[in-house]
Write an enzyme that holds these catalytic residues in place. Sequence first.
Site, PDB file in Angstrom:
ATOM      1  N   ASP A   1      -1.011  -7.485   7.049  1.00  0.00           N
ATOM      2  CA  ASP A   1      -0.114  -6.784   8.134  1.00  0.00           C
ATOM      3  C   ASP A   1      -0.038  -7.083   9.609  1.00  0.00           C
ATOM      4  OD1 ASP A   1      -1.181  -5.556   5.689  1.00  0.00           O
ATOM      5  OD2 ASP A   1      -0.899  -3.432   6.536  1.00  0.00           O
TER       6      ASP A   1
ATOM      7  N   HIS B   1       2.105  -5.000  11.845  1.00  0.00           N
ATOM      8  CA  HIS B   1       2.330  -3.637  12.268  1.00  0.00           C
ATOM      9  C   HIS B   1       2.849  -3.573  13.789  1.00  0.00           C
ATOM     10  CE1 HIS B   1       1.575  -0.623   9.030  1.00  0.00           C
ATOM     11  NE2 HIS B   1       0.440  -1.329   8.756  1.00  0.00           N
TER      12      HIS B   1
ATOM     13  N   ASP C   1       6.291  -0.592  12.369  1.00  0.00           N
ATOM     14  CA  ASP C   1       5.721   0.680  12.530  1.00  0.00           C
ATOM     15  C   ASP C   1       4.255   0.559  13.178  1.00  0.00           C
ATOM     16  OD1 ASP C   1       7.581   2.290  11.414  1.00  0.00           O
ATOM     17  OD2 ASP C   1       6.600   2.330   9.289  1.00  0.00           O
TER      18      ASP C   1
ATOM     19  N   ASN D   1       4.286  -1.134   1.985  1.00  0.00           N
ATOM     20  CA  ASN D   1       4.659  -0.016   1.924  1.00  0.00           C
ATOM     21  C   ASN D   1       5.316   0.550   3.117  1.00  0.00           C
ATOM     22  OD1 ASN D   1       1.648  -0.131   3.007  1.00  0.00           O
ATOM     23  ND2 ASN D   1       2.134   2.036   3.190  1.00  0.00           N
ATOM     24  N   HIS D   2       5.277   0.071   4.348  1.00  0.00           N
ATOM     25  CA  HIS D   2       5.899   0.476   5.265  1.00  0.00           C
ATOM     26  C   HIS D   2       7.288  -0.088   5.674  1.00  0.00           C
ATOM     27  CE1 HIS D   2       3.434   2.936   7.983  1.00  0.00           C
ATOM     28  NE2 HIS D   2       2.328   2.351   7.199  1.00  0.00           N
TER      29      HIS D   2
ATOM     30  N   HIS E   1      -2.678  -4.500   3.441  1.00  0.00           N
ATOM     31  CA  HIS E   1      -2.541  -3.077   3.191  1.00  0.00           C
ATOM     32  C   HIS E   1      -3.589  -2.230   3.771  1.00  0.00           C
ATOM     33  CE1 HIS E   1      -0.946   0.457   1.572  1.00  0.00           C
ATOM     34  NE2 HIS E   1      -1.816   0.540   0.318  1.00  0.00           N
TER      35      HIS E   1
END
Length: 483
Positions: A227, A229, A259, A288-289, A412
């Site tokens: 990730d 992010h 995100d 999932n984002h 995750h």
Amino acid sequence: MDTTANSDAQKAEELKLKANEAFKANKFSQAIELYSQAIELNSSNAVYWANRAFAHTKLEEYGSAVQDATKAIEIDPRYSKGYYRRGAAYLAMGKFKEALKDFQQVKKICPNDPDATRKLKECEKAVQKIRFEEAISAGDAERRSVADSIDYHVIEVKPQYAGPRIDGEEITLDFVKAMLDEFKKQKCIHKRYAYQIVLKTLELLRSMPSLVDVDVPNGGHFTVCGDVHGQYFDLVNIFELNGLPSEENPYLFNGDFVDRGSFSVEVILTLFAFKCLYPKAMYLARGNHESKNMNKIYGFEGEVRSKLGEKFVELFAEVFCWLPLAHVINKKVFVVHGGLFSVDGVKLSDIRSIDRFCEPPEEGLMCELLWSDPQPQLGRGPSKRGVALSFGADVTKKFLQENNLDLIVRSHEVKDEGYEIEHDGKLITVFSAPNYCDQMGNKGAFIRFTAPEMKPDIVTFSAVPHPDVKPMAYANNFLRMFQ
């Protein structure tokens, strides 16, 4: 109350105070452990359950947060913080109607509390807005591709535009390097070039299967990142530590590009530009984002609207649906954002045949690939997140054996050291957003594999400074209150 009960209650209160200190220091796992010890000594104190729910929320364990807050409410139905904590967890899961009911209950219990009144009004507005947007999108369900309606060639780039330019159809390394520098100065590229990058990426992703096989030649290496992010400056640091992507230096970014961090537009355009430049050396997996629901809550949608405009919100949502769901490197290493499945016997061919062009469903193989987590216990258990499941070492071992694989790499979950090796060494979590959300204090990591051995070489790194733009800066104001 007898002496033993008195003693237990006193010890529990001391543990709660220690847990509160750990929470203030952003040591949320430690806080959960201490609250749990307090609950073991005195399970009838609603405060302990509600406090542990809050710590679970900080670790994005929203399913566990809902369970704990519900227990607090069962113990004391007049305890407003129980409803408040549960409402916040429901919000984070995108369950707005359930959240609204809990905030209404807070207002009922505390009718004269101005904070409760304000938050209820904000929640009602947020839910109305989301319902309105859902109604519009439901009416447009059969509309044609957003991408097909865009022709970037007709967008004029005026002479006074001083940023990097793409001459013709080919995205060049010089352009990408100039774009990276522009982003470091908190400037954006012209919308024409942003459209060109995103549409070219879409064209490439459409031709890829849901499960991608990656071949690394003997002597070659391959880097897997977790990730990111929206932490653009940490992404740049990865490239400084490990080299820019190239045919000789290929990468796989394993989902959750956006995100939370407030430089998500810069991150996604960078990754997409390298995908255009080196289609066989930049692999991207869905997390999932990479979904409408998450982007609406955690800031990417607002950031895109602010920096690029409304049309890009729809365009990114379309492109995300074409991201592959998993990769297999040299027929040995299975790489997926979340994890494994609620049923045994899933073959790689089953993953390859998933029709992925949709928003992630709430159950089934696609959901579990994006959302599942490993657990220390054998077998399967409920997810701490409230979505998909947790799976044990026996599930990992069986999946690897049945598919003739050696290792699972997944992302995750934030990890203190940027990675964690579990399940008898057969599963590695890698997370590449150091000091996640500017508060977790964790390291980031990436994994380098060299063929033919394909043994994981894990590199960790710390966060680098970034401009003073807070995480979730573009999220809905109401939703940001609970982060």
